[in-house]
Motif scaffolding. Structure first.
Motif, PDB file in Angstrom:
ATOM      1  N   LYS A  10      -5.528  -1.302 -19.589  1.00 27.16           N
ATOM      2  CA  LYS A  10      -5.614  -1.887 -18.248  1.00 27.16           C
ATOM      3  C   LYS A  10      -4.224  -1.828 -17.629  1.00 27.16           C
ATOM      4  N   TYR A  22      -3.325  -2.319  -6.624  1.00 23.56           N
ATOM      5  CA  TYR A  22      -4.510  -1.785  -7.291  1.00 23.56           C
ATOM      6  C   TYR A  22      -4.536  -2.246  -8.746  1.00 23.56           C
ATOM      7  N   MET A  47      -9.206   0.223  -8.802  1.00 22.48           N
ATOM      8  CA  MET A  47      -9.863  -0.651  -7.836  1.00 22.48           C
ATOM      9  C   MET A  47      -8.830  -1.391  -6.995  1.00 22.48           C
ATOM     10  N   ASN A  49      -7.747  -4.861  -4.622  1.00 24.35           N
ATOM     11  CA  ASN A  49      -7.738  -6.281  -4.967  1.00 24.35           C
ATOM     12  C   ASN A  49      -9.080  -6.971  -4.756  1.00 24.35           C
ATOM     13  N   GLY A  51     -11.870  -5.540  -5.740  1.00 27.44           N
ATOM     14  CA  GLY A  51     -12.731  -5.024  -6.787  1.00 27.44           C
ATOM     15  C   GLY A  51     -13.522  -3.793  -6.396  1.00 27.44           C
ATOM     16  N   HIS A  52     -13.194  -3.203  -5.243  1.00 24.86           N
ATOM     17  CA  HIS A  52     -13.876  -1.981  -4.812  1.00 24.86           C
ATOM     18  C   HIS A  52     -13.199  -0.771  -5.444  1.00 24.86           C
ATOM     19  N   GLU A  53     -13.998   0.134  -5.984  1.00 27.44           N
ATOM     20  CA  GLU A  53     -13.443   1.338  -6.596  1.00 27.44           C
ATOM     21  C   GLU A  53     -12.849   2.242  -5.527  1.00 27.44           C
TER      22      GLU A  53
END
Length: 80
Positions: A10, A22, A47, A49, A51-53
């Motif tokens: 991560k 990101y 992603m 902030n 949470g969208h890819e």
């Protein structure tokens, strides 16, 4: 750490002010990570902030031997 098993990587991607812009997370299974090591296939989702890819990186399993130059590592990137 004590048993030598790897976990999904991560990452936080920050701007010049140190603010997280990101977040990247590897998506592989335990068996692949521990049997194939650094030559493993992977998918990394980057992603924002919310949470969208934003970007997806995919690397298929390839041989890393110089005896098979036709099977060199490659990474494909995708954007929604």
């Amino acid at each position: 750490v004590f048993i030598g098993l790897e976990s999904n990587n991560k990452y936080e991607i920050k701007n010049s002010l140190g603010q997280r812009v990101y977040f990247a997370a590897e998506d592989t299974d335990c068996c692949t990570r521990n049997c194939c090591g650094p030559a493993r296939p992977f998918t990394i989702k980057i992603m924002d902030n919310l949470g969208h890819e934003v970007i997806r990186l995919e690397r298929p399993l390839r041989c890393s031997s110089c005896l098979f130059p036709c099977c060199l590592q490659e990474v494909s990137h995708f954007s929604p």
